[in-house]
Scaffold this motif. Structure first.
Motif, PDB file in Angstrom:
ATOM      1  N   SER B  47       1.002  -1.147  -0.072  1.00 10.10           N
ATOM      2  CA  SER B  47      -0.025  -0.041   0.163  1.00 10.10           C
ATOM      3  C   SER B  47       0.683   1.381  -0.071  1.00 10.10           C
ATOM      4  O   SER B  47       1.929   1.119   0.333  1.00 10.10           O
ATOM      5  CB  SER B  47      -0.834  -0.174   1.227  1.00 10.10           C
ATOM      6  OG  SER B  47      -1.700  -0.902   1.357  1.00 10.10           O
ATOM      7  N   PRO B  48       0.376   2.173  -0.251  1.00 13.15           N
ATOM      8  CA  PRO B  48       1.107   3.489  -0.261  1.00 13.15           C
ATOM      9  C   PRO B  48       1.295   3.711   1.319  1.00 13.15           C
ATOM     10  O   PRO B  48       0.397   3.462   2.169  1.00 13.15           O
ATOM     11  CB  PRO B  48      -0.165   4.587  -0.582  1.00 13.15           C
ATOM     12  CG  PRO B  48      -1.133   3.946  -1.405  1.00 13.15           C
ATOM     13  CD  PRO B  48      -1.173   2.760  -0.916  1.00 13.15           C
ATOM     14  N   GLY B  49       2.886   4.146   1.576  1.00 13.94           N
ATOM     15  CA  GLY B  49       2.958   4.418   2.845  1.00 13.94           C
ATOM     16  C   GLY B  49       3.281   3.239   3.801  1.00 13.94           C
ATOM     17  O   GLY B  49       3.444   3.232   5.061  1.00 13.94           O
ATOM     18  N   THR B  53      10.053   1.919   0.903  1.00 13.01           N
ATOM     19  CA  THR B  53      11.301   3.006   0.384  1.00 13.01           C
ATOM     20  C   THR B  53      12.073   2.650   1.708  1.00 13.01           C
ATOM     21  O   THR B  53      13.236   2.447   1.687  1.00 13.01           O
ATOM     22  CB  THR B  53      10.944   4.345   0.134  1.00 13.01           C
ATOM     23  OG1 THR B  53       9.850   4.390  -0.776  1.00 13.01           O
ATOM     24  CG2 THR B  53      12.192   4.885  -0.484  1.00 13.01           C
ATOM     25  N   ASP B  75       6.581   5.311  -9.136  1.00 11.79           N
ATOM     26  CA  ASP B  75       5.637   6.394  -8.459  1.00 11.79           C
ATOM     27  C   ASP B  75       4.980   6.938  -9.629  1.00 11.79           C
ATOM     28  O   ASP B  75       5.178   7.087 -10.785  1.00 11.79           O
ATOM     29  CB  ASP B  75       6.266   7.302  -7.889  1.00 11.79           C
ATOM     30  CG  ASP B  75       6.856   7.065  -6.534  1.00 11.79           C
ATOM     31  OD1 ASP B  75       6.042   6.492  -5.622  1.00 11.79           O
ATOM     32  OD2 ASP B  75       7.980   6.829  -6.227  1.00 11.79           O
ATOM     33  N   LEU B  76       3.530   7.413  -9.242  1.00  9.33           N
ATOM     34  CA  LEU B  76       3.007   8.116 -10.402  1.00  9.33           C
ATOM     35  C   LEU B  76       3.704   9.309 -10.649  1.00  9.33           C
ATOM     36  O   LEU B  76       3.450   9.576 -11.676  1.00  9.33           O
ATOM     37  CB  LEU B  76       1.553   8.428  -9.766  1.00  9.33           C
ATOM     38  CG  LEU B  76       0.388   7.616  -9.903  1.00  9.33           C
ATOM     39  CD1 LEU B  76       0.433   6.179  -9.169  1.00  9.33           C
ATOM     40  CD2 LEU B  76      -0.917   8.266  -9.654  1.00  9.33           C
ATOM     41  N   ALA B  77       4.327   9.924  -9.522  1.00  4.69           N
ATOM     42  CA  ALA B  77       4.589  11.301  -9.830  1.00  4.69           C
ATOM     43  C   ALA B  77       5.726  11.475  -8.747  1.00  4.69           C
ATOM     44  O   ALA B  77       5.918  10.660  -7.829  1.00  4.69           O
ATOM     45  CB  ALA B  77       3.817  12.359  -9.708  1.00  4.69           C
ATOM     46  N   THR B  78       6.666  12.305  -9.069  1.00  7.56           N
ATOM     47  CA  THR B  78       7.820  12.760  -8.055  1.00  7.56           C
ATOM     48  C   THR B  78       9.135  11.800  -8.253  1.00  7.56           C
ATOM     49  O   THR B  78       8.953  10.580  -8.727  1.00  7.56           O
ATOM     50  CB  THR B  78       7.402  12.861  -6.623  1.00  7.56           C
ATOM     51  OG1 THR B  78       7.560  11.608  -5.949  1.00  7.56           O
ATOM     52  CG2 THR B  78       6.174  13.855  -6.308  1.00  7.56           C
ATOM     53  N   ASN B  80      10.977  11.613  -5.587  1.00  7.82           N
ATOM     54  CA  ASN B  80      11.444  11.757  -4.103  1.00  7.82           C
ATOM     55  C   ASN B  80      12.133  10.342  -3.505  1.00  7.82           C
ATOM     56  O   ASN B  80      13.033  10.538  -2.872  1.00  7.82           O
ATOM     57  CB  ASN B  80      10.234  11.733  -3.176  1.00  7.82           C
ATOM     58  CG  ASN B  80       9.356  13.195  -3.403  1.00  7.82           C
ATOM     59  OD1 ASN B  80       9.832  14.077  -4.131  1.00  7.82           O
ATOM     60  ND2 ASN B  80       8.283  13.420  -2.762  1.00  7.82           N
ATOM     61  N   ASP B  81      11.401   9.408  -3.976  1.00  7.52           N
ATOM     62  CA  ASP B  81      11.890   8.141  -3.437  1.00  7.52           C
ATOM     63  C   ASP B  81      13.134   7.831  -4.008  1.00  7.52           C
ATOM     64  O   ASP B  81      14.260   7.278  -3.258  1.00  7.52           O
ATOM     65  CB  ASP B  81      10.802   6.870  -3.800  1.00  7.52           C
ATOM     66  CG  ASP B  81       9.726   6.944  -2.905  1.00  7.52           C
ATOM     67  OD1 ASP B  81       9.758   7.733  -2.023  1.00  7.52           O
ATOM     68  OD2 ASP B  81       8.703   6.206  -3.107  1.00  7.52           O
ATOM     69  N   ARG B  84      15.823   9.477  -2.108  1.00  7.19           N
ATOM     70  CA  ARG B  84      16.236   9.094  -0.943  1.00  7.19           C
ATOM     71  C   ARG B  84      17.319   8.009  -1.010  1.00  7.19           C
ATOM     72  O   ARG B  84      18.002   7.723  -0.327  1.00  7.19           O
ATOM     73  CB  ARG B  84      15.127   8.361  -0.335  1.00  7.19           C
ATOM     74  CG  ARG B  84      14.054   9.360   0.480  1.00  7.19           C
ATOM     75  CD  ARG B  84      12.820   9.016   0.863  1.00  7.19           C
ATOM     76  NE  ARG B  84      12.706   8.005   1.915  1.00  7.19           N
ATOM     77  CZ  ARG B  84      11.660   7.336   2.372  1.00  7.19           C
ATOM     78  NH1 ARG B  84      10.572   7.632   1.814  1.00  7.19           N
ATOM     79  NH2 ARG B  84      11.686   6.368   3.411  1.00  7.19           N
ATOM     80  N   GLU B 126      10.843  -0.914  -6.537  1.00  4.00           N
ATOM     81  CA  GLU B 126       9.782  -0.436  -5.514  1.00  4.00           C
ATOM     82  C   GLU B 126       8.642  -0.325  -6.515  1.00  4.00           C
ATOM     83  O   GLU B 126       8.592   0.511  -7.338  1.00  4.00           O
ATOM     84  CB  GLU B 126       9.948   0.626  -4.705  1.00  4.00           C
ATOM     85  CG  GLU B 126       9.014   1.023  -3.989  1.00  4.00           C
ATOM     86  CD  GLU B 126       9.223   1.922  -2.957  1.00  4.00           C
ATOM     87  OE1 GLU B 126      10.382   2.552  -2.774  1.00  4.00           O
ATOM     88  OE2 GLU B 126       8.176   2.703  -2.518  1.00  4.00           O
ATOM     89  N   VAL B 128       4.343   0.524  -7.613  1.00  2.94           N
ATOM     90  CA  VAL B 128       3.731   1.820  -7.095  1.00  2.94           C
ATOM     91  C   VAL B 128       2.728   1.313  -5.808  1.00  2.94           C
ATOM     92  O   VAL B 128       2.532   0.232  -5.640  1.00  2.94           O
ATOM     93  CB  VAL B 128       2.551   2.094  -8.354  1.00  2.94           C
ATOM     94  CG1 VAL B 128       1.497   3.190  -7.633  1.00  2.94           C
ATOM     95  CG2 VAL B 128       3.529   2.513  -9.675  1.00  2.94           C
ATOM     96  N   GLY B 129       2.694   2.199  -5.146  1.00  5.71           N
ATOM     97  CA  GLY B 129       1.838   2.056  -3.899  1.00  5.71           C
ATOM     98  C   GLY B 129       0.586   1.704  -4.005  1.00  5.71           C
ATOM     99  O   GLY B 129      -0.403   2.488  -4.368  1.00  5.71           O
TER     100      GLY B 129
END
Lengths: 223, 223
Positions: B47-49, B53, B75-78, B80-81, B84, B126, B128-129
């Motif tokens: 799930s998301p979160g 990551t 990810d759909l967008a960004t 960010n991961d 990290r 990883e 998509v959540g």
């Protein structure tokens, strides 16, 4: 003799577009039925385990719409959530999607004969736990609420922007866990505002009861 | 004169089946490339979160595969991961799906030219959540790990059975929150066993470090 070339029409099968168009038609019929019965319909969206069912339980328990609230539960499998709602003496229909990743308007339409819409002021539809696919399918609702928990982290609006784009409210749940996580409420608010500047965020904990009245007030003002 | 009725062949367009078949072909090519380079590939789902990551960060930080670990982030967008992971000096490619709800084999194939597979022993992907859609798409991986957090509740395997069906391991994350939630580990284990009797469950907290060594051992035994 030269053959005159007549460019042929290219047939494009846009499966997703067609699916969406068919869905929108049924959603419009659902919406007309809801409006005719003067019932407010809320599409409750969020990740698995975000706290959607707990929010609906808290709403049903409040007694504000006693006898005038109904629930539709969407899940891949089990009737667990519907049983939780039925225990509160609230009319509920469970939709099992099999493997399906979202509710669609047809599924909701198929549940409506089981619901006495005329008796209701408020119908809460809990979508399948999924922060992506349910965003693309109108069910005929009047309001969309995205439920997001502190345990999921503050970056979810940035990473799953589509579902936040059409939301009328964000309910940030499990605020009782704030002290035990790295969740940054300011960063969350910033990410939400990046998508929709005026999208309200309501902090809530079903465990402690914090924010439940504010949620009920928000809902009351709209029914 | 009576006309003889010849039943016509019914043409069925199985979009999803065709999508799956096309995906499986590319997944097989990915798998062949991974095997030729002797790199173990893990599809990390949840799930998301859920903490995917963070689990990958902990793996990269451990140093067990120093210089021989790579990551693909979906990810759909960004990015960010990916940022990290890049901060840990690990080669990483970010895939943005736009609105797409899962990674597919083609997306992974398109990321491979950016990866020096010959230099790697371990590639973590990883997804998509999403606890639904990624389950249906083989990426060419050799192992599937489902990450589920205590904050999501113990009923997730029952409600999202498909993704647990093909898993090689369940990592139950955020066990540091156990004391602050109603999560029932026995019920969770029962729900997992209902789907796959021998599917191992590893309890882990990236915050406290509990279970991280057991996770690294599990992974080491398979690379």
């Amino acid at each position: 003799m030269e053959r005159t070339m007549q460019p042929r029409e290219v047939k494009v099968i846009s499966v997703f577009q067609d699916l969406r168009a068919a869905n929108d038609q049924i959603a419009a019929a659902n919406r007309a039925a809801f409006e005719a019965a003067a019932v407010r319909v809320v599409n409750v969206l969020g990740s698995p385990g975000a706290g959607k069912t707990s929010l609906i339980e808290a709403t049903a328990r409040s007694g504000r719409w006693a006898g005038r609230i109904g629930v539709i539960e969407g899940d891949l499998a089990t009737a667990n959530d519907a049983q939780r709602i039925a225990a509160l003496d609230v009319p509920v229909v469970q939709i099992n999607t099999g493997g399906g990743c979202h509710l669609n308007a047809k599924m909701v339409a198929s549940a409506l004969p089981e619901m006495d819409l005329g008796a209701l002021d408020l119908l809460l539809i809990e979508n399948v736990g999924n922060l992506v696919c349910p965003a693309s399918f109108d069910l005929g609702e009047s309001l969309r609420v995205v439920v997001s928990s502190t345990a999921e982290g503050a970056d979810k609006p940035a990473k799953y922007p589509v579902i936040f784009r059409d939301a009328d409210l964000v309910v940030l749940t499990k605020t009782d866990l704030l002290a035990h996580t790295d969740f940054d409420p300011q960063a969350f608010a910033r990410h939400v505002a990046d998508i929709q500047a005026d999208l309200p965020i309501l902090h809530l904990s079903c465990r402690s009861g914090t924010g439940v009245d504010a949620w009920l007030d928000w809902l009351s003002q709209r029914t």
